[in-house]
Design a protein around this motif. Sequence first.
Motif, short mmCIF file in Angstrom:
data_model
loop_
_atom_site.label_atom_id
_atom_site.label_comp_id
_atom_site.label_asym_id
_atom_site.label_seq_id
_atom_site.Cartn_x
_atom_site.Cartn_y
_atom_site.Cartn_z
N GLY A 124 -9.35 4.61 -4.27
CA GLY A 124 -9.74 3.64 -3.32
C GLY A 124 -8.46 3.51 -1.94
N ASP A 125 -8.64 3.38 -0.84
CA ASP A 125 -7.60 3.39 0.18
C ASP A 125 -7.92 2.98 1.47
N TYR A 126 -7.66 1.55 1.60
CA TYR A 126 -7.99 1.00 3.08
C TYR A 126 -7.15 1.63 4.13
N MET A 127 -6.04 2.23 3.77
CA MET A 127 -4.91 2.92 4.67
C MET A 127 -5.79 3.99 5.44
N PRO A 152 0.87 -1.20 0.18
CA PRO A 152 0.09 0.13 0.06
C PRO A 152 0.85 1.17 -0.03
N GLY A 153 0.15 2.16 -0.46
CA GLY A 153 0.87 3.38 -0.33
C GLY A 153 1.79 3.98 -1.71
N THR A 154 1.63 3.23 -2.91
CA THR A 154 2.29 3.55 -3.98
C THR A 154 1.37 4.64 -4.69
N THR A 155 2.14 5.32 -5.65
CA THR A 155 1.29 6.70 -6.09
C THR A 155 -0.23 6.03 -7.03
N ASP A 156 -0.04 5.07 -7.60
CA ASP A 156 -1.32 4.62 -8.06
C ASP A 156 -2.10 3.55 -7.50
#
Length: 349
Positions: A301-304, A267-271
């Motif tokens: 989307g981002d579960y973080m 997780p956390g990459t630009t795409d």
Amino acid sequence: MNNSPIKTALCSFGMSGVVFHAPFISVNPNFNLYGVLERTKNLAQEKYPTIKTFRTLETMLADENIELVVVNTPSVTHFDFAKQVINAGKNIIIEKPITATAKQAEELIKLAKEKNVMLSVYQNRRYDSDFLTVKNILDQGILGEIIEAEMHYDRFEPGLSYKVHKETPTAATGTLYDLGSHLIDQALVLFGLPNSVFADLDTFRLNSKVADYFDVKLIYDSHRVTLKSSYFVRESLPGNIFHGRNGSFIKSKADIQEKELQAEKKPGTTDWGMEPESENGLLHTEKDGRIIMEYIPTLKGDYMEYYDGIYGAIRNNKSVPVSGEDGKNVIKVIEAAIKSNKEKMVIQL
């Protein structure tokens, strides 16, 4: 003020631990993936060499370094595990569904308040790209007053799961508790609790002992919401269908985060969480006296965001993302749906 990373422990290292929790905890600087409960294996240590492995829940809860525990065990065990975690004075994340019954959920909420610990339910699908896009469209009011909505969580998986606990007819099993928890939570985020519920549940897979199909109607004063799931959908319909007085929004259920996580992408990459343009939703409505029909770019989307919210709740006393009450309300709808199916009638909430 305590700004140190939150030492966090997982109650299991199966699919949810490997895919949905450990990747986010391990890369978020506000957390420390400190421990895991594995009764015989050392799978977590192979992947995260610094993690501490516990063989019993009791020894894990006795470790004073642990601040936060994720109860990601089979649904039927959530209540008993959570009770022990809260009584040990640990903050807690409980995988959906929070419990088998609303009464159990209420007991955990009350206990967490007494012990002054944070309680949250893990509802990652609130952070799906497709749901965030739908919510944004509705928040803008561009469809006008909603008349009808339909949300699907379909699959083509006619065989039984290799996870025995998912196919054993115990409390909190079946697709309504499993996939239905996601759809119900999303509907409640958008519209709140309905006035009443009408449901059709069934079992279609060969040799299945748990319900694997549902069609749930949430009845509101001004609109209706249909939630559906089947394991026999090889060619799926759009997962999100919303009709208002001004127009419609149709969007596929196409969040890619689970696939990215299964492919061990960090997780956390630009795409991260970016759907392909081919999955953009169709907006057909009236705006400023003009009929428009256009494809709307999907939000990221981002579960973080869930774990960022957990840090804010524990360290900065901010509101809890997905509260215990949220989790309990999902179960209230599930219990009403089960009763409706059994009695073949509309159940008032």
